[in-house]
Every structure is written in C-alpha cells, then in structure tokens.
Design a protein around this motif. Structure first.
Motif, mmCIF file in Angstrom:
data_model
loop_
_atom_site.group_PDB
_atom_site.id
_atom_site.type_symbol
_atom_site.label_atom_id
_atom_site.label_comp_id
_atom_site.label_asym_id
_atom_site.label_seq_id
_atom_site.Cartn_x
_atom_site.Cartn_y
_atom_site.Cartn_z
ATOM 1 N N ASN A 3 39.357 4.034 -7.205
ATOM 2 C CA ASN A 3 39.379 2.857 -8.077
ATOM 3 C C ASN A 3 40.508 2.882 -9.098
ATOM 4 O OD1 ASN A 3 38.377 4.681 -9.899
ATOM 5 N ND2 ASN A 3 36.505 3.562 -10.376
ATOM 6 N N ARG B 237 44.491 -2.111 -9.044
ATOM 7 C CA ARG B 237 43.325 -1.450 -9.609
ATOM 8 C C ARG B 237 42.628 -2.337 -10.640
ATOM 9 N NH1 ARG B 237 45.579 3.597 -13.182
ATOM 10 N NH2 ARG B 237 46.901 2.459 -14.623
ATOM 11 N N ARG C 253 36.488 -3.583 -2.591
ATOM 12 C CA ARG C 253 36.278 -2.161 -2.862
ATOM 13 C C ARG C 253 34.800 -1.903 -3.142
ATOM 14 N NH1 ARG C 253 40.979 0.354 -5.915
ATOM 15 N NH2 ARG C 253 42.618 -1.210 -6.051
ATOM 16 N N ASN D 247 33.441 1.012 -5.215
ATOM 17 C CA ASN D 247 33.901 2.178 -5.963
ATOM 18 C C ASN D 247 32.938 3.355 -5.852
ATOM 19 O OD1 ASN D 247 36.241 0.907 -6.799
ATOM 20 N ND2 ASN D 247 35.271 0.062 -8.622
#
Length: 116
Positions: free
Chosen positions: A30, A53, A71, A73
């Motif tokens: 991340n 990010r 994503r 994380n």
C-alpha cells in the motif's frame, strides 16, 4: 525477498470477464504505486491500469470503462477486473510495484486469451 505473483488468467470468450490477482510478499504494497501492463506476441508492452499509493487511478483509452484496478491492503494484493473482453486483449499480463527509482518490482505474468 520481494515477490509479486499474478494469477487468474485463462481462456475466456469475447465479452467475458476475468479478475487477475497480484499477491505480493516482502513489501508493503500500500505504500507503492502499482500497475498492470500487458504484452502481446510481437508487440511492445503497454500499460493497462495504474494506481498511485494515494488511490488515484489511470487507464488508457483502449481499456477505459472495461478494466478496473483495485487494492486489498490487508491481503497485500492488487486486482485487475477485466470486463467486456475483446480478442485484442489477449496478452501476458504483468503486475508492477514502484516506489522511487530503486524499488521497481515485477511479477512473471499470467496469460489471458480471449477467443471463441
């Protein structure tokens, strides 16, 4: 040791969907910018999706509205959801994680074939 491992590729009919995964180890994903690239036989590698990010995403016109990068994380994993697939999407898809100039990591790729 840093590893990025792609999975989820395969054979799909035109109009179908696939979700690719990129599982990472050895880095905290991340804090990286991540991206998916692809390379078809005889062609140059091209970007298909990118995520900073900070969560900003970017897609080239040839996949915009069809592909989505995300994503997870907690799982240290990046996904590429691909919808409305076309034969021209056939390629090996690679995951990339980038942080500055020295931290540039690639997976080995996963084959996506779109064919009837």
């Amino acid at each position: 040791q840093v590893q990025l491992v792609e999975s989820g590729g395969g054979l799909v009919q035109p109009g179908g969907s696939l979700r690719l995964s990129c599982a990472s180890s050895g880095i905290i994903l991340n804090i990286y910018s991540v991206a998916w690239y692809r390379q078809a036989p005889g062609k140059q590698s091209e970007l298909v999706a990118a995520s900073t990010r900070g969560g900003n995403t970017n897609y080239p016109d040839y996949v915009k509205g069809r592909f989505a990068i995300s994503r997870h994380n907690d799982k240290n994993t990046v996904y590429l959801q691909m919808n409305s697939l076309k034969p021209e999407d056939t390629a090996v898809y690679y995951c990339n994680a980038l942080l500055g100039l020295r931290n540039d990591f690639w997976g080995r790729g996963t084959q996506v074939t779109v064919s009837s």
